[in-house]
Design a protein around this motif. Structure first.
Motif, PDB file in Angstrom:
ATOM      1  N   ARG A 203       0.817  -1.249  -0.007  1.00  0.00           N
ATOM      2  CA  ARG A 203      -0.019   0.064  -0.007  1.00  0.00           C
ATOM      3  C   ARG A 203       0.964   1.298  -0.002  1.00  0.00           C
ATOM      4  O   ARG A 203       0.481   2.176  -0.795  1.00  0.00           O
ATOM      5  N   SER A 204       2.062   1.132   0.769  1.00  0.00           N
ATOM      6  CA  SER A 204       2.868   2.419   0.698  1.00  0.00           C
ATOM      7  C   SER A 204       3.168   3.016  -0.629  1.00  0.00           C
ATOM      8  O   SER A 204       3.057   4.340  -0.850  1.00  0.00           O
ATOM      9  N   PRO A 205       3.582   2.084  -1.674  1.00  0.00           N
ATOM     10  CA  PRO A 205       3.824   2.786  -3.048  1.00  0.00           C
ATOM     11  C   PRO A 205       2.577   3.613  -3.661  1.00  0.00           C
ATOM     12  O   PRO A 205       2.694   4.455  -4.329  1.00  0.00           O
ATOM     13  N   LEU A 206       1.551   2.881  -3.428  1.00  0.00           N
ATOM     14  CA  LEU A 206       0.308   3.289  -4.043  1.00  0.00           C
ATOM     15  C   LEU A 206      -0.068   4.587  -3.335  1.00  0.00           C
ATOM     16  O   LEU A 206      -0.614   5.536  -4.154  1.00  0.00           O
ATOM     17  N   ALA A 207      -0.015   4.769  -2.157  1.00  0.00           N
ATOM     18  CA  ALA A 207      -0.325   5.845  -1.362  1.00  0.00           C
ATOM     19  C   ALA A 207       0.660   6.861  -1.793  1.00  0.00           C
ATOM     20  O   ALA A 207       0.151   8.291  -2.037  1.00  0.00           O
ATOM     21  N   PHE A 208       1.795   6.758  -1.935  1.00  0.00           N
ATOM     22  CA  PHE A 208       2.902   7.823  -2.414  1.00  0.00           C
ATOM     23  C   PHE A 208       2.528   8.136  -3.730  1.00  0.00           C
ATOM     24  O   PHE A 208       2.529   9.544  -4.241  1.00  0.00           O
ATOM     25  N   GLU A 209       2.324   7.241  -4.664  1.00  0.00           N
ATOM     26  CA  GLU A 209       1.909   7.644  -6.023  1.00  0.00           C
ATOM     27  C   GLU A 209       0.655   8.366  -6.053  1.00  0.00           C
ATOM     28  O   GLU A 209       0.486   9.722  -7.026  1.00  0.00           O
ATOM     29  N   LYS A 210      -0.409   7.966  -5.372  1.00  0.00           N
ATOM     30  CA  LYS A 210      -1.631   8.958  -5.171  1.00  0.00           C
ATOM     31  C   LYS A 210      -1.359  10.358  -4.749  1.00  0.00           C
ATOM     32  O   LYS A 210      -1.823  11.228  -5.444  1.00  0.00           O
ATOM     33  N   GLY A 211      -0.338  10.540  -3.759  1.00  0.00           N
ATOM     34  CA  GLY A 211      -0.168  11.733  -3.326  1.00  0.00           C
ATOM     35  C   GLY A 211       0.661  12.624  -4.344  1.00  0.00           C
ATOM     36  O   GLY A 211       0.372  13.880  -4.430  1.00  0.00           O
TER      37      GLY A 211
END
Length: 58
Positions: free
Chosen positions: A5-13
């Motif tokens: 989830r961390s990379p996805l959250a970063f990409e979204k941000g």
């Protein structure tokens, strides 16, 4: 947060930051992460680029 989830959250941000494509990598990362140590990202920039380059075409 899990490593999935961390990379996805970063990409979204990151996608919410206007002009991120034209920013220095460390500035874009700091804009998303808001670290107390904004220059800390710079030490990993080359290693990250090497890993991406190694796996991008594999």
């Amino acid at each position: 947060m899990t490593f999935h989830r961390s990379p996805l959250a970063f990409e979204k941000g990151l996608k919410q930051v206007d002009g991120w494509q034209d920013m220095p990598l460390t500035e874009a990362a700091q804009t998303v992460q808001v670290s107390a140590y904004p220059d800390a990202y710079a030490q990993w920039e080359q290693q990250a680029a090497d890993i991406v380059a190694q796996h991008w075409n594999s």
